[in-house]
Design an enzyme around this catalytic site. Sequence first.
Site, PDB file in Angstrom:
ATOM      1  N   LYS A 249     -10.874  -7.341  -4.031  1.00 40.95           N
ATOM      2  CA  LYS A 249      -9.612  -7.547  -4.750  1.00 40.95           C
ATOM      3  C   LYS A 249      -9.860  -8.410  -5.985  1.00 40.95           C
ATOM      4  O   LYS A 249     -10.675  -9.334  -5.932  1.00 40.95           O
ATOM      5  CB  LYS A 249      -8.627  -8.316  -3.853  1.00 40.95           C
ATOM      6  CG  LYS A 249      -7.970  -7.494  -2.769  1.00 40.95           C
ATOM      7  CD  LYS A 249      -6.967  -8.338  -1.981  1.00 40.95           C
ATOM      8  CE  LYS A 249      -6.409  -7.599  -0.799  1.00 40.95           C
ATOM      9  NZ  LYS A 249      -5.548  -6.454  -1.145  1.00 40.95           N
ATOM     10  N   ASP A 319     -10.448  -1.768   0.956  1.00 36.41           N
ATOM     11  CA  ASP A 319      -9.260  -2.628   0.950  1.00 36.41           C
ATOM     12  C   ASP A 319      -8.104  -1.993   1.733  1.00 36.41           C
ATOM     13  O   ASP A 319      -7.109  -2.655   2.016  1.00 36.41           O
ATOM     14  CB  ASP A 319      -8.845  -2.916  -0.502  1.00 36.41           C
ATOM     15  CG  ASP A 319      -7.917  -4.112  -0.605  1.00 36.41           C
ATOM     16  OD1 ASP A 319      -7.794  -4.835   0.403  1.00 36.41           O
ATOM     17  OD2 ASP A 319      -7.332  -4.321  -1.681  1.00 36.41           O
ATOM     18  N   GLU A 321      -7.864  -1.520   4.789  1.00 35.04           N
ATOM     19  CA  GLU A 321      -8.488  -1.840   6.078  1.00 35.04           C
ATOM     20  C   GLU A 321      -7.478  -1.968   7.211  1.00 35.04           C
ATOM     21  O   GLU A 321      -7.807  -1.726   8.365  1.00 35.04           O
ATOM     22  CB  GLU A 321      -9.312  -3.132   5.946  1.00 35.04           C
ATOM     23  CG  GLU A 321      -8.535  -4.449   6.117  1.00 35.04           C
ATOM     24  CD  GLU A 321      -7.414  -4.659   5.114  1.00 35.04           C
ATOM     25  OE1 GLU A 321      -7.476  -4.076   4.014  1.00 35.04           O
ATOM     26  OE2 GLU A 321      -6.465  -5.394   5.421  1.00 35.04           O
ATOM     27  N   ARG A 323      -4.928  -0.224   8.047  1.00 36.51           N
ATOM     28  CA  ARG A 323      -4.648   1.031   8.764  1.00 36.51           C
ATOM     29  C   ARG A 323      -5.802   1.404   9.697  1.00 36.51           C
ATOM     30  O   ARG A 323      -5.597   2.114  10.674  1.00 36.51           O
ATOM     31  CB  ARG A 323      -4.335   2.147   7.742  1.00 36.51           C
ATOM     32  CG  ARG A 323      -5.477   2.513   6.848  1.00 36.51           C
ATOM     33  CD  ARG A 323      -5.006   3.273   5.613  1.00 36.51           C
ATOM     34  NE  ARG A 323      -4.369   2.383   4.631  1.00 36.51           N
ATOM     35  CZ  ARG A 323      -3.765   2.796   3.531  1.00 36.51           C
ATOM     36  NH1 ARG A 323      -3.689   4.066   3.252  1.00 36.51           N
ATOM     37  NH2 ARG A 323      -3.219   1.930   2.701  1.00 36.51           N
TER      38      ARG A 323
HETATM   39  N1  BES Z   1      -3.200  -6.465   2.792  1.00 32.07           N
HETATM   40  C1  BES Z   1      -3.073  -5.515   1.783  1.00 32.07           C
HETATM   41  C2  BES Z   1      -1.630  -5.176   1.414  1.00 32.07           C
HETATM   42  C3  BES Z   1      -0.790  -6.275   0.823  1.00 32.07           C
HETATM   43  C4  BES Z   1      -0.605  -6.320  -0.540  1.00 32.07           C
HETATM   44  C5  BES Z   1      -0.166  -7.196   1.616  1.00 32.07           C
HETATM   45  C6  BES Z   1       0.197  -7.303  -1.082  1.00 32.07           C
HETATM   46  C7  BES Z   1       0.629  -8.192   1.067  1.00 32.07           C
HETATM   47  C8  BES Z   1       0.821  -8.239  -0.285  1.00 32.07           C
HETATM   48  C9  BES Z   1      -3.759  -4.201   2.198  1.00 32.07           C
HETATM   49  O1  BES Z   1      -4.829  -4.329   3.054  1.00 32.07           O
HETATM   50  C10 BES Z   1      -4.241  -3.547   0.934  1.00 32.07           C
HETATM   51  O2  BES Z   1      -5.040  -4.136   0.293  1.00 32.07           O
HETATM   52  N2  BES Z   1      -3.730  -2.366   0.636  1.00 32.07           N
HETATM   53  C11 BES Z   1      -4.070  -1.677  -0.544  1.00 32.07           C
HETATM   54  C12 BES Z   1      -4.206  -0.213  -0.193  1.00 32.07           C
HETATM   55  C13 BES Z   1      -4.831   0.610  -1.267  1.00 32.07           C
HETATM   56  C14 BES Z   1      -6.304   0.263  -1.407  1.00 32.07           C
HETATM   57  C15 BES Z   1      -4.658   2.066  -0.917  1.00 32.07           C
HETATM   58  C16 BES Z   1      -2.947  -1.878  -1.572  1.00 32.07           C
HETATM   59  O3  BES Z   1      -1.791  -1.984  -1.159  1.00 32.07           O
HETATM   60  O4  BES Z   1      -3.248  -1.995  -2.743  1.00 32.07           O
HETATM   61 ZN    ZN Z   2      -4.804  -6.037   4.313  1.00 32.64          ZN
HETATM   62 ZN    ZN Z   3      -6.680  -4.680   2.064  1.00 35.26          ZN
END
Ligand code: BES
Ligand code: ZN
Ligand code: ZN
Length: 472
Positions: A249, A319, A321, A323
């Site tokens: 990230k 990222d 992860e 799911r």
């Molecule tokens: N933990 C994050 C989602 C998240 C984002 C939680 C903001 C709280 C606040 C999750 O694991 C993630 O990173 N999801 C990605 C998915 C993408 C790579 C398809 C996302 O939402 O960008």
């Molecule tokens: Zn996450």
């Molecule tokens: Zn993530």
Amino acid sequence: MKISNSHQKGEVKILFIKDKKISQLTKTQKDTLSLLGFEGIGNIFIPENKTFVIGIDKSLQDFPNTLRDSLAQAIMSLKKLKIKSISLEAQSLQEIKEICEGILLGNYTFDTFKNEKNKSNLKEVYIHAPTLDKKAVDSLIAQIQIIANSVNTTRELINTPPMEATPEYIVNFVKNLSKEIGFECKVHNTQFLEKEKMGAFLAVSKASCHNPYLVHLTYKPKTSKKSNLKKFVFVGKGLTYDCGGLSLKPSDYMTTMKADKSGACAVIGIVDSLARLGIEAEIHGILGLTENMIGGNAYKPDDILIARNGKSIEVRNTDAEGRLVLADCLSYASDLKPDFLIDLATLTGACVVALGDYTMGIMGYNPKLKEDFLKIASSAGELGGILPFNPYLKKLYKSEVADLCNIPSSRYGSAITAGMFLGEFVAESLLQKWLHLDIAGPAYVEKSWGVNPFGATGAGVRACIEFVKQKA
Ligand code: BES
Ligand code: ZN
Ligand code: ZN
């Protein structure tokens, strides 16, 4: 903070004004308010009368959180003063419920790491309810105290920094809690995950120096008048840190990812309350606890994982992860054959884009169940929005080299495609009994709002407790 059903007078009286009707005030009070430019909306303290006025905006009178929010805001201001007790009047049990929630949730603060604590001077709240049955009021206050404590326990766990709140820390916390209250807590380690062939969960945990755990909490009432107890299973995403893995990230998006354990912490809060309330239902809590980190042993984009239910998953972004962890947890949970299966997860940023910071996404295949949950959540003081699944979206997470891909081919609707991906790991016979709650928006907000101080809110806890109370 002690709330009691009593005629005792507090040092300060709380007075509600609805619809700018200040007729109940004395002439001196009216003069002071007019001098201060108060027009009937918002909170104001009149020191000479020792009265704290809460003016409720007419346009918000039908919003279910208005009373809770006003009380929480009032408490946040009052606790900074040198006032030890307050008193107020309530006309109905519903009013008492909302008042107590506002006070107890608004009074929370996370200051473990501050040398100067945000000490509250306020110790006693007296509620006068002359027209209501005393026993009913006492029992309601006791119930709200249990639920608010669980929300605050959830908040405290989430707020605890990731260097301390590791999977093992959460395990020890919930082990102690289970002993204190008397519910079962089975802790499953890596060997168990391997034996269960949880290839998706295991892959996510590979680069972390902390061991992953799947925790299974079970509460059953000791005695029950009901012959047929309903079975509720709650599954929580418990990423004690999500740096994104090799699909790292950007720094700005990494901060607050200690809150990626909010789903699992909410499940702890839910089981905590339901067990303390002695609810007549069988409750299971499944926590998927691990960290998503980088390192030589990290799982990679291009890896193909085999989940517990045998489906293969192409990894295109490490990222996504949550799911993967939930895929195996939901498959495990399906074996319990529940009447209701609900997962809670900070799953996607897309859900925050769709619904904003304050609202959880409610998803699933059963329209009535989603509607029921939405109504119940709202009555419990939590906002939700239904995001609809549709069969056209399924092709977006197809893979050329595996059964499924862990990210969709389009970013449009990706809170929904993430939810549908999870559905691939719920037993088909349970799809009508399953709900997915994406709490990425409301779980952690970096400003105070409603009944919530800065940080973790305990999103999902009150809604799920109320859901069980109504459906058990
Ligand atoms: N933990 C994050 C989602 C998240 C984002 C939680 C903001 C709280 C606040 C999750 O694991 C993630 O990173 N999801 C990605 C998915 C993408 C790579 C398809 C996302 O939402 O960008
Ligand atoms: Zn996450
Ligand atoms: Zn993530």
